[in-house]
Design an enzyme around this catalytic site. Structure first.
Site, PDB file in Angstrom:
ATOM      1  N   ALA A  51       0.838  -1.238   0.156  1.00 24.66           N
ATOM      2  CA  ALA A  51      -0.047   0.066  -0.113  1.00 24.66           C
ATOM      3  C   ALA A  51       0.927   1.149   0.117  1.00 24.66           C
ATOM      4  O   ALA A  51       0.683   2.239  -1.012  1.00 24.66           O
ATOM      5  CB  ALA A  51      -0.870  -0.070   1.146  1.00 24.66           C
ATOM      6  N   ARG A  88      -5.066   0.420  -9.189  1.00 26.05           N
ATOM      7  CA  ARG A  88      -5.405  -0.691  -8.275  1.00 26.05           C
ATOM      8  C   ARG A  88      -6.625  -0.269  -7.427  1.00 26.05           C
ATOM      9  O   ARG A  88      -6.254   0.920  -6.960  1.00 26.05           O
ATOM     10  CB  ARG A  88      -4.341  -1.280  -7.455  1.00 26.05           C
ATOM     11  CG  ARG A  88      -3.586  -2.135  -8.264  1.00 26.05           C
ATOM     12  CD  ARG A  88      -2.297  -3.060  -7.566  1.00 26.05           C
ATOM     13  NE  ARG A  88      -2.857  -4.154  -6.884  1.00 26.05           N
ATOM     14  CZ  ARG A  88      -2.298  -4.790  -5.873  1.00 26.05           C
ATOM     15  NH1 ARG A  88      -1.012  -4.442  -5.657  1.00 26.05           N
ATOM     16  NH2 ARG A  88      -2.514  -5.803  -5.532  1.00 26.05           N
ATOM     17  N   ASP A 243      -4.329  -2.409   4.047  1.00 24.81           N
ATOM     18  CA  ASP A 243      -4.588  -1.575   2.556  1.00 24.81           C
ATOM     19  C   ASP A 243      -5.598  -0.423   2.622  1.00 24.81           C
ATOM     20  O   ASP A 243      -5.694   0.354   2.102  1.00 24.81           O
ATOM     21  CB  ASP A 243      -4.999  -2.719   1.380  1.00 24.81           C
ATOM     22  CG  ASP A 243      -3.781  -3.428   0.922  1.00 24.81           C
ATOM     23  OD1 ASP A 243      -3.392  -4.377   1.605  1.00 24.81           O
ATOM     24  OD2 ASP A 243      -2.946  -2.935   0.113  1.00 24.81           O
ATOM     25  N   ASN A 253      -6.854  -6.405   4.158  1.00 20.32           N
ATOM     26  CA  ASN A 253      -5.651  -6.634   3.690  1.00 20.32           C
ATOM     27  C   ASN A 253      -5.438  -7.796   3.043  1.00 20.32           C
ATOM     28  O   ASN A 253      -6.573  -8.385   2.599  1.00 20.32           O
ATOM     29  CB  ASN A 253      -4.790  -6.853   5.231  1.00 20.32           C
ATOM     30  CG  ASN A 253      -3.215  -7.131   5.250  1.00 20.32           C
ATOM     31  OD1 ASN A 253      -2.779  -5.947   4.586  1.00 20.32           O
ATOM     32  ND2 ASN A 253      -2.775  -7.966   5.631  1.00 20.32           N
TER      33      ASN A 253
END
Ligand code: MRU
Length: 352
Positions: A51, A88, A243, A253
């Site tokens: 991240a 993303r 994340d 995550n």
């Protein structure tokens, strides 16, 4: 700063060099990004990952775009930013860093500004964010070790982690793996159990590579061994990254994190999330609102061009999952720890 592992993000000769994490641990090669498209694809195709590093790469992506503009237009910059944000979906650090730099540019420049000045500003912000994260990561590691010391006294610890949250994911010490690395520097680590992290193998490829470089004792374990390991290996605590953390403490995550948290609850083992404030998303009430990236089934059906499953097999590949806040012992950021998080405590934490 630990430099045993090559820096995942380097700005050199007006270009962005990304350590190609897809090739690790066998090859240490860099992908050179000279355009915003290269930076976008580097994030999307996971040459760079984790991240915080995704966020830093996006700042440099905007710098690459500004470098070739003839004039400065905030509207066009916003368009470039929105392109990068689509690379993303789950790690909010990407959106956080892009929105933050847009705000800063808006506050510091006007329609008459020279595009080269905006370029220099964005570039130096990218360098600055990585520099700042050293301090943030070190603070998180200290808070974590203090909490463990309160729980267990000064003893050597058996720790477990999932995915990769070290130097490769963060550009500096790391978050969850930063805690482990820091604990090791204080001679407090007995053994680390690193989840292999199927299907992308961030654990066996990247975390093992980082732990090995630092001579931290470790064993790789498969996620399916969680119950065995937690029952038999006297695990003192589990540390994972994040994340995206919703306003109630629910945490997205890497897929497999929530399974580990559920098993940890069963055995009464404290489960910690370690993440900078750039991973917090207070606009989402709970983890149900977090978008989960779905990746290609090919990552499951084979490995590096070797087909494992039957030719006609199908698979679904969610890349993240959400760990419910009630399974989390503490969320640790550069601001401190929220123990046993819930909406109320998270709100107070943000205000303080
Ligand atoms: O798909 P990845 O490799 O980018 O996923 C990384 C993770 O899930 C990490 O645990 C998370 O980003 C925290 S990184 C400090």
């Amino acid at each position: 700063m630990k430099e045993l592992v090559p820096s995942p993000i380097i700005w050199k000769n007006d270009e962005l060099h990304l350590l190609d994490q897809r090739l690790l641990p066998n090859e240490e090669k860099f992908v050179i990004c000279s355009t915003i498209e290269n930076a976008h694809d580097g994030i999307r195709d996971m040459a760079v990952r984790g991240a915080p590093c995704i966020g830093f790469t996006a700042i440099y992506g905007l710098a690459l775009w500004l470098k070739v503009q003839k004039v400065y237009s905030f509207k066009e910059l916003e368009r470039a930013a929105s392109y990068l944000k689509q690379a993303r979906p789950t790690a909010v650090n990407l959106m956080f860093e892009v929105d933050r730099i847009l705000e800063a540019v808006k506050a510091n420049f006007s329609a008459n500004s020279k595009v080269q000045d905006v370029y220099k500003f964005v570039l130096s912000d990218g360098h600055q964010q990585i520099e700042n994260s050293i301090v943030k990561n070190t603070k998180m590691a200290q808070y974590a070790l203090e909490d463990l010391t309160k729980k267990y006294g000064v003893k050597k610890l058996n720790l477990m982690t999932h995915c990769n949250t070290g130097f490769l994911a963060c550009g500096t010490l790391g978050t969850a793996l930063g805690v482990i690395s820091y604990a090791h520097s204080q001679s407090r680590v007995e053994m680390v159990y690193a989840d292999e992290t199927r299907p992308y193998m961030q654990g066996s490829r990247l975390t093992a590579y980082e732990l090995g470089k630092e001579n931290i004792p470790y064993n790789i374990v498969v996620e399916g061994a969680a119950s065995y390991i937690l029952k038999h290996k006297k695990i003192d605590a589990i540390f994972v990254g994040a994340d995206r953390i919703a306003a109630n403490g629910d945490t997205a995550n890497k897929v497999g994190t929530s399974t580990l948290a559920i098993v940890a609850k069963h055995y009464g083992i404290p489960f910690y999330v370690v993440a900078p404030l750039s991973s917090f998303d207070y606009s989402l009430k709970s983890g149900d609102e977090i978008e989960i990236e779905m990746r290609t089934p090919d990552e499951i059906l084979g490995y590096k061009n070797i087909r494992i499953a039957p030719q006609d097999a199908k698979a679904i590949n969610p890349s993240f999952d959400v760990t419910s806040a009630d399974l989390i012992e503490g969320i640790i950021s550069e601001k401190g720890i929220v123990l046993k998080p819930n909406t109320e405590k998270m709100k107070i934490f943000l205000k303080d």
